[in-house]
Enzyme design. Sequence first.
Site, PDB file in Angstrom:
ATOM      1  N   GLY A   1      11.800   8.443 -22.705  1.00  0.00           N
ATOM      2  CA  GLY A   1      11.392   7.424 -23.672  1.00  0.00           C
ATOM      3  C   GLY A   1      12.391   6.281 -23.721  1.00  0.00           C
ATOM      4  O   GLY A   1      12.996   5.928 -22.697  1.00  0.00           O
ATOM      5  N   SER A   2      12.602   5.752 -24.929  1.00  0.00           N
ATOM      6  CA  SER A   2      13.317   4.473 -25.082  1.00  0.00           C
ATOM      7  C   SER A   2      14.733   4.455 -24.511  1.00  0.00           C
ATOM      8  O   SER A   2      15.231   3.395 -24.164  1.00  0.00           O
ATOM      9  CB  SER A   2      13.394   4.109 -26.566  1.00  0.00           C
ATOM     10  OG  SER A   2      12.113   4.150 -27.127  1.00  0.00           O
ATOM     11  N   THR A   3      15.378   5.601 -24.452  1.00  0.00           N
ATOM     12  CA  THR A   3      16.756   5.575 -23.954  1.00  0.00           C
ATOM     13  C   THR A   3      16.811   5.036 -22.529  1.00  0.00           C
ATOM     14  O   THR A   3      17.845   4.523 -22.100  1.00  0.00           O
ATOM     15  CB  THR A   3      17.390   6.976 -23.981  1.00  0.00           C
ATOM     16  OG1 THR A   3      16.493   7.899 -23.392  1.00  0.00           O
ATOM     17  CG2 THR A   3      17.718   7.415 -25.400  1.00  0.00           C
TER      18      THR A   3
END
Lengths: 356, 556
Positions: free
Chosen positions: B276-278
């Site tokens: 995801g966003s990481t």
Amino acid sequence: MLASTSSVRATELLHDPSFYLRRQLLWLVVGLVLSYGAARLDYRLLRRFVVPLSVMALTLLVLVFVPGIGVKVGGSHRWLGIGPIRLQPSEIAKIMLVVGMAAWMSRVERRATDLKTGLLAPLAGLGLTLVLLIAEPDFGTTLLCGMVGMLILYAGGTRFSFLLVTAVAGICLFFLAILHDPLRLGRLLAFIFPEKYPATAYHLAQSKVAFIKGGLFGAGLGNSIQKQYYLPEAHTDFILAIVGEELGLVATGLVLLLFLAIMVSGLFISFRAPDTFGRLTAFGLTVMLVLQAGINIGVVTGCLPTKGLPLPFISYGGSSLVGALTSVALLLSIANAGSEQPDEVSRSVKDRTHSF
Amino acid sequence: MLGLGARLAFLHLGPHTAELADIHRNRTWAVEIGVERGKVFDRRGLENILALDLPVKDVCADPDAVVSSGQVAVVSAKLSELLGLPVSDVAQKLDRPGRRYACLKRSVQEEDSQRIAALHLPGVFFEDQTVRFYPHHDFLCHVLGFVNHDGIGSAGVEQRMDKFLRGCPGFLESEKNALRKEIYWKRDRYVPPVEGANVYLTIDQNVQYIVEKAIDTIDEGHDSLTWKGAWAIVQRVSTGEILAMVSRPAFDLNDFRAAPDDAKLNRALGTVYEPGSTLKSIAFSAAFNEKLVTPETVIDCENGSWMHRGKVLHDYHPSGRLTVADGLKKSSNILTAKLSIQLGDERLYQYMRAFGLGQKTGIDLPGEEAGLLRPRSDWSGISGSRMAIGQGVAVTAMQMISIYGAIANGGVMMRPYVVRQVVAADGTILEEHRPEETGRPITPETAALMRRLLARVTEPDGTGKRAAVEGYQVAGKTGTAQKPVPGGYSSTAHIASFVGFLPAQAPEIVIVVVVDEPQPIRTGGMVAAPVFKRIASEAARYLDLRETESSAVAMK
């Protein structure tokens, strides 16, 4: 040889590898002093004091059963303990038996063919000694003394037929005694059927292994493996096996030859002795020594069932050593009396045997 | 006499080959001399032993001897009491005349065996053994690993360093005497044993403790938070040394046989998840590195809903127009997707490869996974824009920490490692691990820029505000990924994570925290960031990191 054999056991038990050696050397000194005296002494003195000496020997044999004086080791009353010293009275008895019987037979001379004087009287003395020995119990010495006694009687002139009957009776009695003693019976059976009694036959098997490993020249002095607890009593009765393992046939053959030399020179002394007493004494002592050695070697090589007889001069044991030395000394004394010149052969034999 | 002579000669010289062979076989003494396995220490060395061999005894008996002593009942009763075994079992093993050996209990501690020995029970004896012992039980279990029944390291450091730890048993060929002791001068052959070498880890026991405690208290500050698993790593930025590595659930190393396989999995290396966003940092770094945008470039974020190639992409926090810097701070999916389109699939793919996606980091531990980066040929039209936001691509936590480690380390990627040194029993150093550079995906300038922008994430209005640490400026990124399920993505099963480093402008340590399926709160900012904060603040103080000056904090 003893030094090499006993060091393992002494180190383990007493943390002192030379413990047995030092004791034996001490006894050797005692024995040499005693035998030097005995060799200088006129052996005919023995004849004069034969009665008190015989009584003393028998008394000592009785004393082993007296608590406090007698020491019981491994179920046998064979030792007298006086302070730190331990004596085996049977060694004294062995010599006195020969001396006593020789004295008797030389006194009766020609009447030896009589049943009473030639057989029953000496047999009474012999029997008493044997009963005391077998009661200890010491079957090996009993058998040895019985055989030597018979031989002296034979040499002294007793009829062979009397002796034959006595010997048969004696052997029967002996076997009867064995049958009543499970330990000895076991030894005998183990000798006949080794595979059925592995624990008892163990001694013998390990002894044979020693000879086999020794070969012609041996593994080298001090290099015995059998003495590493494989062969029990390696330093006493079975010492020849270790000799064989470390020094080979060369050494065991030499031991055998030396005893042969003792026999030859002993019989020679007997032959040249000035009187009947001397002749019979020399004969008896020689036979005693050589027969004992023969039985011991027979046991160690597996020809005879196990008995508790040490190898004269070589096995560990103070009384045995002193007894053997004294016997040789008496032989020398008789030899001295027999001729102006001491017998060279017997002296050299004595010196060489000490080197073991 | 002649007969005896012949007999002697026969015994001495006769052909006795069979007997001699028999004797030789019975007396030869050939033994392997066992060696102690090496110990495992943390980075501080001798004071912190993590694994060692302990002498123990196997309690054995000679049933025949017990039976013939007539005390089967007594012996069984005593042994069952002292060994904690049922009386009937012990008695059954002992009451077997003719049998000479029975093992009653293995690996009995020294004190207990001494208590039994003091009773002098007939026929009972002991056999010396050693057993691998881990004084801290489940502490650092996944890194240390364990040794199987045959003495072979089967997981973790025990497995990877087995050839050093195991040592080499010696060998002795000699003869024994009748008491079964060796006759020293008969020794034929002697190969001295080589004791196992000691292994010194880069792990710091105290940092590890801080992380384990933080992971075990994820639910602190939440009402009834549940989760399936969690893992975290702390790494030193400049060297790549691993200071701590934790995976949950854990297991007791001393009782590893009882542990389920699920607990034995080192999730930090072996669990592959969609980040995801990481992962957005890769697209941002690439766009800056290629000088396609500056932080001040403004991009239209379509009010939170953007149709691209027939698929709609949403933002969690809808925005109109955002600068690139704010896009990262607010974790805009649409802005990241637009950056990836500007980069193009090929360049995006190259940057992802350069940051190590789809490849093992090469850490010196077994069980590492390579993650999942599909080859370019498998990409569809929207793959690039989805992978840029961390979907359709899978990583391990180890890979994720390496990406942020590179950003923290001026664009230089370092190979992670847990073994610092291997020292032989005699003190010689057999192996020494030095920091190793594995690549430079971005320039130092890009890295510095990224550090500055990532530091804004933990500002009071950023997604990672709960990761902020008092006294230090923290740079990092939250991640909340829906778990893939057949046919799409789950709406309830999430992976919540936070990865970041501090101090933001001169980073010393980089930390990743991943929580698997937290319920009912599911976002990285809510679940993982507070754990990161606890780890970061305690580790920073323990490691005595230089505090960020307050002016610097205020500046950005």
